[in-house]
Design a protein around this motif. Structure first.
Motif, PDB file in Angstrom:
ATOM      1  N   TRP A 161      -9.774   0.386   9.146  1.00 31.99           N
ATOM      2  CA  TRP A 161      -8.667   0.749  10.014  1.00 31.99           C
ATOM      3  C   TRP A 161      -8.247   2.692   8.899  1.00 31.99           C
ATOM      4  CZ3 TRP A 161      -4.502  -3.607   9.796  1.00 31.99           C
ATOM      5  CH2 TRP A 161      -4.738  -4.738  10.883  1.00 31.99           C
ATOM      6  N   GLY A 162      -9.138   2.519   8.938  1.00 30.33           N
ATOM      7  CA  GLY A 162      -9.113   4.250   8.257  1.00 30.33           C
ATOM      8  C   GLY A 162      -9.006   3.731   6.658  1.00 30.33           C
ATOM      9  N   ASP A 163      -8.880   4.647   5.798  1.00 30.09           N
ATOM     10  CA  ASP A 163      -8.224   4.517   4.504  1.00 30.09           C
ATOM     11  C   ASP A 163      -7.246   5.268   4.219  1.00 30.09           C
ATOM     12  OD1 ASP A 163      -7.787   7.869   3.919  1.00 30.09           O
ATOM     13  OD2 ASP A 163      -9.844   8.223   3.900  1.00 30.09           O
ATOM     14  N   SER A 164      -7.218   4.867   2.901  1.00 30.45           N
ATOM     15  CA  SER A 164      -5.085   4.359   2.687  1.00 30.45           C
ATOM     16  C   SER A 164      -5.188   6.357   1.974  1.00 30.45           C
ATOM     17  CB  SER A 164      -5.416   3.478   0.989  1.00 30.45           C
ATOM     18  OG  SER A 164      -6.103   3.983  -0.116  1.00 30.45           O
ATOM     19  N   LYS A 165      -5.794   7.119   1.646  1.00 28.67           N
ATOM     20  CA  LYS A 165      -5.113   8.395   1.463  1.00 28.67           C
ATOM     21  C   LYS A 165      -4.516   8.942   1.849  1.00 28.67           C
ATOM     22  CE  LYS A 165      -9.328  10.121   0.010  1.00 28.67           C
ATOM     23  NZ  LYS A 165     -10.632  11.682   0.648  1.00 28.67           N
ATOM     24  N   LYS A 166      -3.353   8.532   2.936  1.00 29.39           N
ATOM     25  CA  LYS A 166      -2.475   9.023   3.714  1.00 29.39           C
ATOM     26  C   LYS A 166      -1.749   8.205   3.001  1.00 29.39           C
ATOM     27  CE  LYS A 166      -0.385  11.080   8.113  1.00 29.39           C
ATOM     28  NZ  LYS A 166      -0.373  11.516   9.389  1.00 29.39           N
ATOM     29  N   TYR A 167      -2.130   6.945   3.220  1.00 29.36           N
ATOM     30  CA  TYR A 167      -0.836   5.512   2.710  1.00 29.36           C
ATOM     31  C   TYR A 167      -0.082   6.252   1.551  1.00 29.36           C
ATOM     32  CZ  TYR A 167       1.261   1.820   1.463  1.00 29.36           C
ATOM     33  OH  TYR A 167       1.549   0.203   1.150  1.00 29.36           O
ATOM     34  N   TYR A 168      -0.762   6.321   0.153  1.00 34.27           N
ATOM     35  CA  TYR A 168      -0.783   6.713  -0.692  1.00 34.27           C
ATOM     36  C   TYR A 168       0.082   7.865  -1.075  1.00 34.27           C
ATOM     37  CZ  TYR A 168      -3.875   3.254  -2.539  1.00 34.27           C
ATOM     38  OH  TYR A 168      -4.534   1.332  -2.511  1.00 34.27           O
ATOM     39  N   ASN A 169      -0.407   8.565  -0.249  1.00 36.66           N
ATOM     40  CA  ASN A 169       0.493  10.483  -0.127  1.00 36.66           C
ATOM     41  C   ASN A 169       2.041   9.608   0.308  1.00 36.66           C
ATOM     42  OD1 ASN A 169      -1.460  11.266  -1.798  1.00 36.66           O
ATOM     43  ND2 ASN A 169      -2.196  12.024   0.027  1.00 36.66           N
TER      44      ASN A 169
ATOM     45  N   SER B  35      -3.479  -2.245  -5.851  1.00 37.19           N
ATOM     46  CA  SER B  35      -4.633  -3.285  -6.352  1.00 37.19           C
ATOM     47  C   SER B  35      -4.606  -4.237  -5.345  1.00 37.19           C
ATOM     48  CB  SER B  35      -3.715  -4.245  -6.828  1.00 37.19           C
ATOM     49  OG  SER B  35      -2.643  -4.473  -6.646  1.00 37.19           O
ATOM     50  N   VAL B  36      -3.376  -3.978  -3.562  1.00 40.52           N
ATOM     51  CA  VAL B  36      -4.050  -5.022  -2.657  1.00 40.52           C
ATOM     52  C   VAL B  36      -4.309  -3.929  -1.507  1.00 40.52           C
ATOM     53  CG1 VAL B  36      -2.939  -5.845   0.135  1.00 40.52           C
ATOM     54  CG2 VAL B  36      -1.738  -5.918  -3.314  1.00 40.52           C
ATOM     55  N   ILE B  37      -4.295  -2.459  -1.340  1.00 44.72           N
ATOM     56  CA  ILE B  37      -5.100  -1.868  -0.429  1.00 44.72           C
ATOM     57  C   ILE B  37      -6.017  -1.913  -0.611  1.00 44.72           C
ATOM     58  CG2 ILE B  37      -4.656  -0.179   1.201  1.00 44.72           C
ATOM     59  CD1 ILE B  37      -1.385  -1.089   1.281  1.00 44.72           C
ATOM     60  N   LYS B  38      -6.215  -0.989  -1.942  1.00 41.88           N
ATOM     61  CA  LYS B  38      -7.255   0.033  -2.500  1.00 41.88           C
ATOM     62  C   LYS B  38      -8.214   0.898  -1.441  1.00 41.88           C
ATOM     63  CE  LYS B  38      -8.909  -4.597  -3.967  1.00 41.88           C
ATOM     64  NZ  LYS B  38      -8.336  -5.406  -4.348  1.00 41.88           N
ATOM     65  N   ASP B  39      -9.218   0.909  -0.976  1.00 45.78           N
ATOM     66  CA  ASP B  39      -9.376   2.481  -0.222  1.00 45.78           C
ATOM     67  C   ASP B  39      -9.161   2.271   1.122  1.00 45.78           C
ATOM     68  OD1 ASP B  39      -9.943   3.396  -2.224  1.00 45.78           O
ATOM     69  OD2 ASP B  39     -12.779   2.581  -2.581  1.00 45.78           O
ATOM     70  N   GLU B  40      -9.234   1.256   1.596  1.00 44.29           N
ATOM     71  CA  GLU B  40      -8.211   0.776   3.377  1.00 44.29           C
ATOM     72  C   GLU B  40      -7.926  -0.338   3.726  1.00 44.29           C
ATOM     73  OE1 GLU B  40     -12.800  -2.050   3.685  1.00 44.29           O
ATOM     74  OE2 GLU B  40     -14.303   0.090   2.779  1.00 44.29           O
ATOM     75  N   MET B  41      -7.084   0.864   4.210  1.00 46.20           N
ATOM     76  CA  MET B  41      -5.969   0.043   5.773  1.00 46.20           C
ATOM     77  C   MET B  41      -6.012  -1.365   5.686  1.00 46.20           C
ATOM     78  SD  MET B  41      -3.683   1.982   4.211  1.00 46.20           S
ATOM     79  CE  MET B  41      -2.189   1.201   5.385  1.00 46.20           C
TER      80      MET B  41
ATOM     81  N   ASN C 226      -6.561  -3.484   4.540  1.00 47.52           N
ATOM     82  CA  ASN C 226      -6.239  -4.547   3.650  1.00 47.52           C
ATOM     83  C   ASN C 226      -4.443  -4.910   3.030  1.00 47.52           C
ATOM     84  OD1 ASN C 226      -8.856  -5.384   2.929  1.00 47.52           O
ATOM     85  ND2 ASN C 226      -8.782  -3.543   1.378  1.00 47.52           N
ATOM     86  N   PHE C 227      -3.481  -3.897   4.056  1.00 46.42           N
ATOM     87  CA  PHE C 227      -2.852  -4.110   4.471  1.00 46.42           C
ATOM     88  C   PHE C 227      -2.123  -5.570   4.969  1.00 46.42           C
ATOM     89  CE2 PHE C 227       1.206  -3.194   6.933  1.00 46.42           C
ATOM     90  CZ  PHE C 227       2.063  -2.509   6.211  1.00 46.42           C
ATOM     91  N   ILE C 228      -3.351  -5.868   5.799  1.00 45.47           N
ATOM     92  CA  ILE C 228      -2.995  -6.898   6.804  1.00 45.47           C
ATOM     93  C   ILE C 228      -2.314  -8.667   5.640  1.00 45.47           C
ATOM     94  CG2 ILE C 228      -5.034  -8.066   6.170  1.00 45.47           C
ATOM     95  CD1 ILE C 228      -4.448  -9.075   9.567  1.00 45.47           C
ATOM     96  N   GLU C 229      -2.975  -8.042   3.741  1.00 50.28           N
ATOM     97  CA  GLU C 229      -2.382  -9.182   3.164  1.00 50.28           C
ATOM     98  C   GLU C 229      -1.168  -8.951   2.453  1.00 50.28           C
ATOM     99  OE1 GLU C 229      -4.527 -10.978   1.589  1.00 50.28           O
ATOM    100  OE2 GLU C 229      -6.260 -10.049   2.692  1.00 50.28           O
ATOM    101  N   PHE C 230      -0.494  -8.008   3.482  1.00 54.24           N
ATOM    102  CA  PHE C 230       1.562  -8.167   3.125  1.00 54.24           C
ATOM    103  C   PHE C 230       1.596  -9.699   4.283  1.00 54.24           C
ATOM    104  CE2 PHE C 230       0.448  -4.344   0.650  1.00 54.24           C
ATOM    105  CZ  PHE C 230       1.687  -4.656  -0.180  1.00 54.24           C
ATOM    106  N   GLU C 231       0.805  -9.867   4.918  1.00 56.94           N
ATOM    107  CA  GLU C 231       1.847 -10.673   6.868  1.00 56.94           C
ATOM    108  C   GLU C 231       1.974 -11.693   6.858  1.00 56.94           C
ATOM    109  OE1 GLU C 231       0.362 -11.726  11.549  1.00 56.94           O
ATOM    110  OE2 GLU C 231      -1.139 -10.643  10.288  1.00 56.94           O
ATOM    111  N   SER C 232       2.739 -13.100   6.485  1.00 53.31           N
ATOM    112  CA  SER C 232       2.691 -13.852   6.335  1.00 53.31           C
ATOM    113  C   SER C 232       2.219 -14.677   7.430  1.00 53.31           C
ATOM    114  CB  SER C 232       4.015 -14.540   5.791  1.00 53.31           C
ATOM    115  OG  SER C 232       4.745 -13.892   5.232  1.00 53.31           O
TER     116      SER C 232
END
Length: 472
Positions: free
Chosen positions: A353-361, A371-377, A379-385
């Motif tokens: 799903w791309g890198d996390s630069k735009k998310y962090y910016n 700590s959850v997303i790191k460099d790859e988006m 990992n955002f799925i870790e916020f899903e129930s």
């Protein structure tokens, strides 16, 4: 008590949240504890306060005595026994009944209290004594029961019996819910103000602590000019030390302009003293801005509790959601995902799903997200129930999403760090900058197909309400 300090208040929900509170200790100023929780798990709460607050004198706590709980809909104070199937008053409520005594013990016979239960000074005096002493003595009762006084004497000679950080920051007078749908709401209003006066007198003579009036009202009062004026006249003339406010089920993202204008009018009438909103979101935090100065503090729970209905008293399994900082809302994972796709922070066509630069910016760069997303988006799925539980409703089984402990922790700490940032931004930025940021985000996201028509209208309402206050 200074009127200038903006207080970030966190609500103590359950003992299960104790570990999160310890980890998030830097994320709040005051801890708000419901009376039934304080009564039922007094040892756990007192232990937490002694251990964490002893060397943190700037921190504080207070206890909401929830005396309104015995006034209406008392059937909601009971739950069905898993062994007998009978309805019994909840154990935490029973503890509170034992402490408060008459007249709230009436609810054990299925009868709610009424204004006439306080028809003489003796009944009011006795009830006030019990409510105030419960708040004042909670922690020191634990200290005495656990024989901890000798340790306090050693580290704090000559003052160990009254260390300010181990007493509540303030006491809350007995109070009852005000709703114009109730025929006797004016009687409850009169009683509320009498309880405040009596509490101030008693604290002056005995407890030597500030006394706050808790104002708990329905939205109908905010929309009724006559009722609102009577409420303002009653509370604004009290010689108390401050106010805590709770508007029944006031969801700031759903409230119309008329409700918010009524809310603002009430706050304006009280602003000579500290005023804390017990259930508030970003709009309430905006009202703490020095240009507006209508609130001195805002309270919420761990990842929830920005609004709450007066009834039922407590209850429910909080649902974990992702806090979408640009829109200042808790959102279902799916909606947050599509907003991030729309923004370009997530691109499902790319590997991971791309890198996390735009998310962090542009979205969030809190430590939990990193700590959850790191460099790859992806990992955002870790916020899903992704777990489920079942409930029975009218001969059918319904499935509800449930967060795993890891998902809940991710959502919870991200939420708390976002709240800290909101408080800091409102403290440090100009109001015009904050409002422009809000409206710019509304303009950007309003075309996103995952949002319903008008779903972001609350931003314009917030902006207009803030500008009305600033004009005055």
């Amino acid at each position: 008590m200074s009127n200038n300090k903006i207080v970030h208040i966190l609500r103590y929900g359950t003992v299960a949240e104790k570990g999160h509170l310890e980890k998030a200790f830097s994320a709040f100023d005051y801890l708000s504890i419901n009376g039934n929780t304080a009564a039922y798990v007094s040892t756990a709460i007192s232990k937490f306060i002694v251990e964490k607050f002893f060397s943190n004198k700037e921190k504080g706590y207070f206890i909401d005595p929830i005396t309104y709980a015995f006034q209406n809909k008392i059937e909601l104070l009971s739950s069905k026994s898993k062994t007998t199937g009978k309805m019994n008053i909840k154990k935490s409520i029973m503890k509170l009944i034992e402490i408060y005594g008459s007249p709230v013990e009436k609810v054990m016979t299925g009868v709610p209290i009424i204004p006439n239960d306080f028809d003489n000074k003796i009944s009011m005096d006795t009830f006030t004594d019990r409510v105030l002493s419960f708040q004042y003595d909670l922690v020191y009762q634990h200290i005495n029961e656990q024989d901890l006084q000798k340790y306090l004497d050693y580290v704090a000679p000559n003052q160990s019996s009254n260390l300010p950080q181990l007493r509540p920051k303030f006491l809350i007078a007995p109070y009852f819910y005000l709703d114009t749908q109730c025929m006797c709401w004016k009687d409850w209003l009169r009683l509320n103000t009498e309880f405040v006066r009596l509490s101030v007198q008693k604290s002056t003579n005995e407890y030597k602590l500030p006394v706050f009036a808790q104002i708990v009202i329905s939205k109908s009062i905010l929309l009724d000019a006559n009722a609102l004026n009577k409420t303002i006249q009653a509370y604004s003339t009290l010689e108390c030390d401050g106010y805590t406010i709770w508007i029944d089920d006031l969801n700031e993202t759903e409230a119309n302009m008329s409700v918010l204008i009524g809310f603002i009018k009430l706050l304006k009438s009280l602003k000579s003293k500290p005023v804390y909103n017990m259930y508030g979101g970003y709009f309430s935090i905006l009202l703490t801005h020095k240009s507006l100065g209508l609130l001195n503090g805002v309270s919420h729970g761990l990842e929830y509790g920005e609004s709450r209905m007066v009834y039922p008293v407590g209850g429910g399994i909080p649902v974990s959601k992702y806090y979408y900082m640009p829109l200042h809302q808790r959102l279902d994972f799916t909606k947050a995902f599509y907003l991030l796709v729309y923004f370009g922070a997530i691109d499902p066509s790319k590997d991971n799903w791309g890198d996390s630069k735009k998310y962090y910016n542009s979205i969030c760069k809190c430590s939990q997200c990193k700590s959850v997303i790191k460099d790859e988006m992806i990992n955002f799925i870790e916020f899903e129930s992704r777990e489920f539980y079942e409930i029975q409703r009218k001969n059918q089984t319904l499935r509800r999403k449930k967060a795993s402990s890891d998902t809940r922790q991710n959502c919870l700490y991200h939420y708390l760090l976002c709240k800290m940032k909101e408080f800091n931004n409102v403290k440090n930025e100009t109001l015009s900058t904050l409002l422009k940021e809000l409206t710019d985000n509304r303009e950007y996201y309003k075309s996103c197909e995952s949002l319903k028509d008008g779903e972001l209208d609350y931003i314009n309402i917030w902006k207009s309400a803030c500008e009305e206050v600033e004009k005055v």
